[in-house]
Write a protein that holds these residues in place. Structure first.
Motif, PDB file in Angstrom:
ATOM      1  N   GLY A 138     -47.004 -28.179 -91.535  1.00 20.64           N
ATOM      2  CA  GLY A 138     -48.062 -28.061 -90.548  1.00 20.64           C
ATOM      3  C   GLY A 138     -48.455 -29.604 -90.145  1.00 20.64           C
ATOM      4  O   GLY A 138     -49.413 -29.855 -89.254  1.00 20.64           O
ATOM      5  N   GLY A 139     -47.457 -30.571 -90.457  1.00 18.67           N
ATOM      6  CA  GLY A 139     -47.747 -32.097 -90.036  1.00 18.67           C
ATOM      7  C   GLY A 139     -47.295 -32.423 -88.592  1.00 18.67           C
ATOM      8  O   GLY A 139     -47.868 -31.560 -87.573  1.00 18.67           O
ATOM      9  N   LEU A 140     -46.414 -33.235 -88.215  1.00 15.50           N
ATOM     10  CA  LEU A 140     -46.070 -33.571 -86.877  1.00 15.50           C
ATOM     11  C   LEU A 140     -45.574 -32.393 -86.262  1.00 15.50           C
ATOM     12  O   LEU A 140     -44.627 -31.511 -86.725  1.00 15.50           O
ATOM     13  CB  LEU A 140     -45.037 -34.677 -86.967  1.00 15.50           C
ATOM     14  N   ASN A 141     -45.894 -32.159 -84.952  1.00 11.82           N
ATOM     15  CA  ASN A 141     -45.124 -31.052 -84.340  1.00 11.82           C
ATOM     16  C   ASN A 141     -44.407 -31.557 -83.132  1.00 11.82           C
ATOM     17  O   ASN A 141     -44.681 -32.179 -82.072  1.00 11.82           O
ATOM     18  CB  ASN A 141     -46.396 -30.169 -83.566  1.00 11.82           C
ATOM     19  N   VAL A 142     -42.992 -31.455 -83.545  1.00 10.89           N
ATOM     20  CA  VAL A 142     -42.117 -31.955 -82.685  1.00 10.89           C
ATOM     21  C   VAL A 142     -41.370 -30.541 -82.480  1.00 10.89           C
ATOM     22  O   VAL A 142     -39.918 -30.734 -81.657  1.00 10.89           O
ATOM     23  CB  VAL A 142     -41.315 -33.029 -83.328  1.00 10.89           C
ATOM     24  N   THR A 143     -41.565 -29.480 -82.328  1.00 11.38           N
ATOM     25  CA  THR A 143     -41.042 -28.019 -81.875  1.00 11.38           C
ATOM     26  C   THR A 143     -40.786 -28.439 -80.238  1.00 11.38           C
ATOM     27  O   THR A 143     -41.559 -28.642 -79.729  1.00 11.38           O
ATOM     28  CB  THR A 143     -41.812 -27.013 -82.139  1.00 11.38           C
ATOM     29  N   LEU A 188     -37.119 -42.416 -83.888  1.00 13.43           N
ATOM     30  CA  LEU A 188     -36.915 -41.190 -82.916  1.00 13.43           C
ATOM     31  C   LEU A 188     -37.360 -41.393 -81.557  1.00 13.43           C
ATOM     32  O   LEU A 188     -38.506 -41.471 -81.717  1.00 13.43           O
ATOM     33  CB  LEU A 188     -36.897 -40.097 -83.669  1.00 13.43           C
ATOM     34  N   GLY A 189     -36.571 -41.568 -80.622  1.00 12.19           N
ATOM     35  CA  GLY A 189     -37.150 -41.385 -79.365  1.00 12.19           C
ATOM     36  C   GLY A 189     -36.978 -39.859 -78.899  1.00 12.19           C
ATOM     37  O   GLY A 189     -35.951 -39.493 -78.708  1.00 12.19           O
ATOM     38  N   LEU A 190     -38.153 -39.354 -78.742  1.00 12.46           N
ATOM     39  CA  LEU A 190     -38.031 -37.799 -78.208  1.00 12.46           C
ATOM     40  C   LEU A 190     -38.535 -37.596 -76.811  1.00 12.46           C
ATOM     41  O   LEU A 190     -39.354 -38.243 -76.315  1.00 12.46           O
ATOM     42  CB  LEU A 190     -39.031 -37.069 -79.226  1.00 12.46           C
ATOM     43  N   GLN A 191     -37.796 -36.638 -76.372  1.00 13.51           N
ATOM     44  CA  GLN A 191     -38.338 -36.283 -75.164  1.00 13.51           C
ATOM     45  C   GLN A 191     -38.932 -34.964 -75.237  1.00 13.51           C
ATOM     46  O   GLN A 191     -38.302 -33.882 -75.646  1.00 13.51           O
ATOM     47  CB  GLN A 191     -37.099 -36.027 -73.852  1.00 13.51           C
ATOM     48  N   ASP A 192     -40.102 -34.659 -74.895  1.00 20.45           N
ATOM     49  CA  ASP A 192     -41.187 -33.301 -74.961  1.00 20.45           C
ATOM     50  C   ASP A 192     -41.472 -33.082 -73.665  1.00 20.45           C
ATOM     51  O   ASP A 192     -42.439 -33.318 -73.371  1.00 20.45           O
ATOM     52  CB  ASP A 192     -42.045 -33.964 -76.017  1.00 20.45           C
ATOM     53  N   GLU A 241     -42.881 -35.665 -71.376  1.00 15.05           N
ATOM     54  CA  GLU A 241     -43.515 -36.867 -72.248  1.00 15.05           C
ATOM     55  C   GLU A 241     -42.326 -37.458 -73.220  1.00 15.05           C
ATOM     56  O   GLU A 241     -41.663 -36.641 -73.673  1.00 15.05           O
ATOM     57  CB  GLU A 241     -44.728 -36.189 -73.102  1.00 15.05           C
ATOM     58  N   VAL A 242     -42.522 -38.672 -73.086  1.00 14.95           N
ATOM     59  CA  VAL A 242     -41.816 -39.564 -74.040  1.00 14.95           C
ATOM     60  C   VAL A 242     -42.609 -39.785 -75.412  1.00 14.95           C
ATOM     61  O   VAL A 242     -43.722 -40.284 -75.200  1.00 14.95           O
ATOM     62  CB  VAL A 242     -41.134 -40.873 -73.490  1.00 14.95           C
ATOM     63  N   ARG A 243     -41.835 -39.651 -76.469  1.00 14.23           N
ATOM     64  CA  ARG A 243     -42.679 -39.752 -77.726  1.00 14.23           C
ATOM     65  C   ARG A 243     -41.558 -40.359 -78.599  1.00 14.23           C
ATOM     66  O   ARG A 243     -40.591 -40.336 -78.570  1.00 14.23           O
ATOM     67  CB  ARG A 243     -43.082 -38.070 -78.558  1.00 14.23           C
ATOM     68  N   TRP A 244     -42.382 -41.197 -79.607  1.00 15.41           N
ATOM     69  CA  TRP A 244     -41.875 -42.159 -80.478  1.00 15.41           C
ATOM     70  C   TRP A 244     -42.308 -41.771 -81.801  1.00 15.41           C
ATOM     71  O   TRP A 244     -43.437 -41.821 -82.140  1.00 15.41           O
ATOM     72  CB  TRP A 244     -41.972 -43.738 -80.029  1.00 15.41           C
ATOM     73  N   LEU A 245     -41.470 -41.409 -82.782  1.00 16.78           N
ATOM     74  CA  LEU A 245     -41.766 -41.259 -84.267  1.00 16.78           C
ATOM     75  C   LEU A 245     -41.089 -42.464 -84.887  1.00 16.78           C
ATOM     76  O   LEU A 245     -39.998 -42.759 -84.633  1.00 16.78           O
ATOM     77  CB  LEU A 245     -41.327 -39.781 -84.740  1.00 16.78           C
ATOM     78  N   GLY A 297     -44.381 -45.604 -95.323  1.00 12.13           N
ATOM     79  CA  GLY A 297     -45.510 -44.664 -95.413  1.00 12.13           C
ATOM     80  C   GLY A 297     -45.437 -43.014 -94.944  1.00 12.13           C
ATOM     81  O   GLY A 297     -46.048 -42.465 -94.502  1.00 12.13           O
ATOM     82  N   GLY A 298     -44.055 -42.883 -94.660  1.00 14.97           N
ATOM     83  CA  GLY A 298     -43.619 -41.852 -93.991  1.00 14.97           C
ATOM     84  C   GLY A 298     -43.462 -41.525 -92.657  1.00 14.97           C
ATOM     85  O   GLY A 298     -43.312 -42.686 -91.965  1.00 14.97           O
ATOM     86  N   TRP A 299     -43.720 -40.628 -91.859  1.00 10.97           N
ATOM     87  CA  TRP A 299     -43.460 -40.221 -90.386  1.00 10.97           C
ATOM     88  C   TRP A 299     -44.679 -40.336 -90.058  1.00 10.97           C
ATOM     89  O   TRP A 299     -45.538 -40.199 -90.281  1.00 10.97           O
ATOM     90  CB  TRP A 299     -42.859 -38.812 -90.084  1.00 10.97           C
TER      91      TRP A 299
END
Length: 185
Positions: free
Chosen positions: A61-66, A89-93, A96-100, A105-107
């Motif tokens: 239930g941490g980061l929601n990248v679904t 990681l460069g994500l297209q959501d 919206e553009v998201r970067w992880l 320290g983890g994600w």
């Protein structure tokens, strides 16, 4: 009531003899806190290991990248074994553009105003960076030795890996097909 000085001296002597004051009591043998040597977490991870950590985080239930699609992968301080000091990681959501980012320290999700390549990266259809670097070690190692470094930066976008070897002595970039590892000329 006034206590004579001799009584105070006797009281202090009695306390020392009984162990109330003075040297600490000897510690019991076989008890107490025993230090436990836990293994140190690795300082660098392969992309495969980092993505496994992201899957675990999603399951908890941490980061929601679904529904988000990967459009770019960046690795910094990557050894020829594919272990990087950090991954991004460069994500297209949706729109919206998201970067992880992933490091010691983890994600974490970061705020970064950077455009993404248009093509989605199918992570399961490309060579993992560790396999690519291992297969191209013969081409990369001499340049790394000449420039005096043991790490590279790697970028994956639009079906191509770009491997950059960079130091104060110079910089060279190699490009490879992401699905086969063949050199792109």
């Amino acid at each position: 009531m006034k206590i004579p000085g001799e009584v105070l001296v006797l009281l202090a002597a009695a306390c020392m003899i009984c162990g109330c004051l003075g040297a600490p009591a000897p510690s019991p043998t076989g008890g107490g806190i025993t230090p436990v040597d836990l293994p140190e977490p690795p300082e660098a991870y392969t992309l495969t290991e980092a993505l496994a950590e992201l899957d675990l985080l999603k399951a908890e239930g941490g980061l929601n990248v679904t529904g988000a699609a990967v459009h770019q992968v960046l690795g910094s301080g990557v050894g020829l074994d594919g272990r990087a000091a950090s991954w991004a990681l460069g994500l297209q959501d949706g729109k919206e553009v998201r970067w992880l980012t992933f490091g010691a320290g983890g994600w974490k999700e970061i705020s970064l105003r950077a455009p993404l390549p248009t093509e989605e990266v199918n992570i399961t259809a490309v060579l993992p960076p560790e396999d690519l670097l291992r297969s191209q070690e013969g081409a990369l190692s001499p340049v790394m030795d000449r420039l005096g470094t043991d790490t590279v930066d790697i970028a994956l976008a639009e079906g191509v890996y770009s491997v950059t070897i960079r130091t104060d002595a110079g910089m060279e970039t190699f490009t490879f097909r992401a699905d086969s590892g063949e050199v792109v000329v």
